[in-house]
Enzyme design. Structure first.
Site, short mmCIF file in Angstrom:
data_model
loop_
_atom_site.label_atom_id
_atom_site.label_comp_id
_atom_site.label_asym_id
_atom_site.label_seq_id
_atom_site.Cartn_x
_atom_site.Cartn_y
_atom_site.Cartn_z
N SER A 125 23.98 -18.38 33.26
CA SER A 125 25.27 -18.82 32.74
C SER A 125 25.42 -20.32 32.98
O SER A 125 24.62 -21.11 32.48
CB SER A 125 26.40 -18.00 33.36
OG SER A 125 27.60 -18.18 32.65
N ASP B 295 25.35 -9.29 25.85
CA ASP B 295 26.14 -10.29 26.57
C ASP B 295 27.41 -10.61 25.78
O ASP B 295 27.33 -11.15 24.68
CB ASP B 295 25.29 -11.56 26.75
CG ASP B 295 25.94 -12.57 27.69
OD1 ASP B 295 27.18 -12.61 27.77
OD2 ASP B 295 25.19 -13.33 28.35
N HIS C 25 26.35 -9.84 30.75
CA HIS C 25 26.27 -11.26 31.08
C HIS C 25 25.55 -11.46 32.41
O HIS C 25 26.14 -11.26 33.48
CB HIS C 25 27.66 -11.88 31.13
CG HIS C 25 27.63 -13.37 31.31
ND1 HIS C 25 26.90 -14.20 30.50
CD2 HIS C 25 28.23 -14.17 32.24
CE1 HIS C 25 27.04 -15.45 30.90
NE2 HIS C 25 27.84 -15.46 31.94
#
Length: 468
Positions: free
Chosen positions: A109, A326, A366
């Site tokens: 991320s 995601d 995610h």
């Protein structure tokens, strides 16, 4: 560390008192940073013999305290990890009497953004980089959050309960999954979502007598906008990829993006530019305001350049992964970057695969979790500490130091996502453009699948002007 007046970068470096393996591992942060991330992977890899470090990205105590402080924006965007690595190498040499033989970075991320920006701006910092679901197009991903917020929250009657998100998800799987996309017939997620459209899903529309097990007109139009993604209303140019279809119910999912806490945690870039008290998502102009934000922040936050030649000359390797479920950072953005890197290399896919490999993970949300076999070492399972097959960091180390190219990984799903519990499913993970393909047998076993090259590219590439 204070590389500039106004900077305040916090770092911790942990050094094994004994058994150092000669390697340094920098670890990434998440969200807007603001605190040190001292759990895994730092703890696990300290135990494996790495010297490990983490930074708060210069935004402590949280990113919302950095209004009007561009030095801290620069630290967050690209400088904090570089300064951390320079300092860590000095401390390592002082403690052990020698520099690390190899240096690595791993992050997902925001950590993935950090990974790519280091490869682009500081190519000699690391020999190997493990990139997960990177937020490399930082300004535009936050614009997509505003786009989704306006569709799902600012528009009256458009909010969706978790039950309705499940309803939509089940209709999508029925239309596009169940073996149609290369996955197993019983999968509750998509193996290759690229060929699926929201219009393909037969979601019940509400009538006057039923408002629960159906979508209202407002909800249907809101999802249509979310799955369409952020575009410039004047030119029609794509600003950012839409939420990945099939990810709507995965954690944190569209449900989280409808919570009142979302603006506070995800709109900070707009507070920097417009002011926290004056920015209103509903008033954001997806033409003029995009250019204003980019003009002030793209140069210090975004990591869209595909010029990795200095990193390649350094001998660096990039192992990249992204979950196909995601709901925060669409996997399209990773495919788009990878394909642009191929074009920058004259269309030579093999040349790019020689130093950078992308693994798309069916059913991974995610960075972690989700309904698929998503674990590739984020939480190291007992007995796999040196597994080149099941641990992506080990695979990266072997690639850098031994020239062992990662031809395939194995994703694992544990009962209740707990590595101390039994394995409930495994699946091969393939280097793009290959995807897992179910060939028969027990779908919980990796050998029931093979890697099969599928169509390259993505339908949701950003316009060139928004890759700044």
């Amino acid at each position: 560390m204070r590389p500039e007046s106004g900077s305040a970068i916090g770092v911790e470096l942990w050094l094994p008192a004994a058994g150092w393996n000669g390697r340094f591992l920098a670890t990434g942060n998440g969200g807007g940073g603001g605190r040190l991330s001292l759990g895994n992977p730092m703890m696990q890899n300290l135990k494996r013999g790495f010297a490990v470090a983490n930074s708060d990205l210069g935004t402590a105590p949280n990113v919302l305290t950095t209004m009007g402080q561009p030095a801290r924006w620069r630290d967050f965007g690209h400088r904090a990890n570089h300064e951390m690595t320079r300092a860590a190498r000095r401390f390592i040499k002082a403690f052990y009497g020698r520099l690390p033989q190899y240096s690595y970075f791993m992050g997902c991320s925001t950590g993935g953004q950090q990974a790519l920006v280091n490869a682009q701006l500081y190519p000699a910092d690391y020999d190997g980089i493990l990139v997960g679901a990177p937020a490399q197009d930082r300004t535009h991903i936050h614009m997509s959050f505003v786009w989704n917020w306006n569709a799902l929250v600012e528009t009256p009657g458009s909010r969706l309960s978790n039950a309705k998100l499940d309803l939509v998800h089940n209709a999508i799987i029925k239309a596009c999954g169940r073996g149609k996309d290369g996955g197993a017939p019983g999968d509750t997620y998509l193996t290759d979502p690229r060929g699926c459209r929201f219009e393909d899903a037969d979601v019940p529309r509400c009538t006057a007598g039923d408002q629960e097990n159906c979508l209202t007109d407002a909800q249907f139009l809101a999802l249509h906008k979310v799955y369409g993604g952020a575009v410039n209303p004047r030119s029609g140019e794509r600003i950012y990829a839409p939420v990945a279809i099939g990810s709507e119910a995965a954690p944190p999912g569209l449900g989280a993006q409808q919570l009142g806490t979302w603006p506070l945690t995800q709109f900070y870039a707009f507070y920097w530019v417009f002011g926290r008290d004056t920015f209103e998502p509903a008033s954001f102009d997806f033409d003029r305001d995009v250019d204003r934000v980019d003009g002030e922040l793209a140069g210090i936050l975004n990591a869209n350049s595909t010029d990795l030649a200095p990193f390649r000359r350094h001998g660096g390797k990039i192992l990249w992964y992204h979950g196909l479920s995601d709901p925060v950072i669409p996997f399209d953005t990773s495919i788009d970057y990878y394909e642009r890197a191929v074009r920058a290399n004259g269309g030579d896919l093999a040349a790019v695969q020689d130093y950078m490999r992308l693994f798309l993970v069916p059913g991974m949300a995610h960075c972690v979790r989700g309904p698929g076999a998503w674990n590739i070492g984020q939480d190291v399972a007992p007995g796999t500490e040196t597994s080149v097959d099941r641990d992506a960091l080990v695979a990266l180390v072997q690639w850098v130091e031994k020239g062992r190219v990662p031809a395939q990984l194995t994703g694992t799903r544990f009962e209740k996502d707990d590595v101390r519990k039994p394995i409930v499913a495994q699946r091969p993970l393939c280097p793009y453009p290959a995807f897992p393909y179910y060939s028969g047998g027990d779908p919980a076993l990796a050998n029931s699948f093979r890697c099969k090259v599928r169509t390259r590219g993505t339908a949701h590439a950003s316009a060139a002007r928004y890759l700044n």
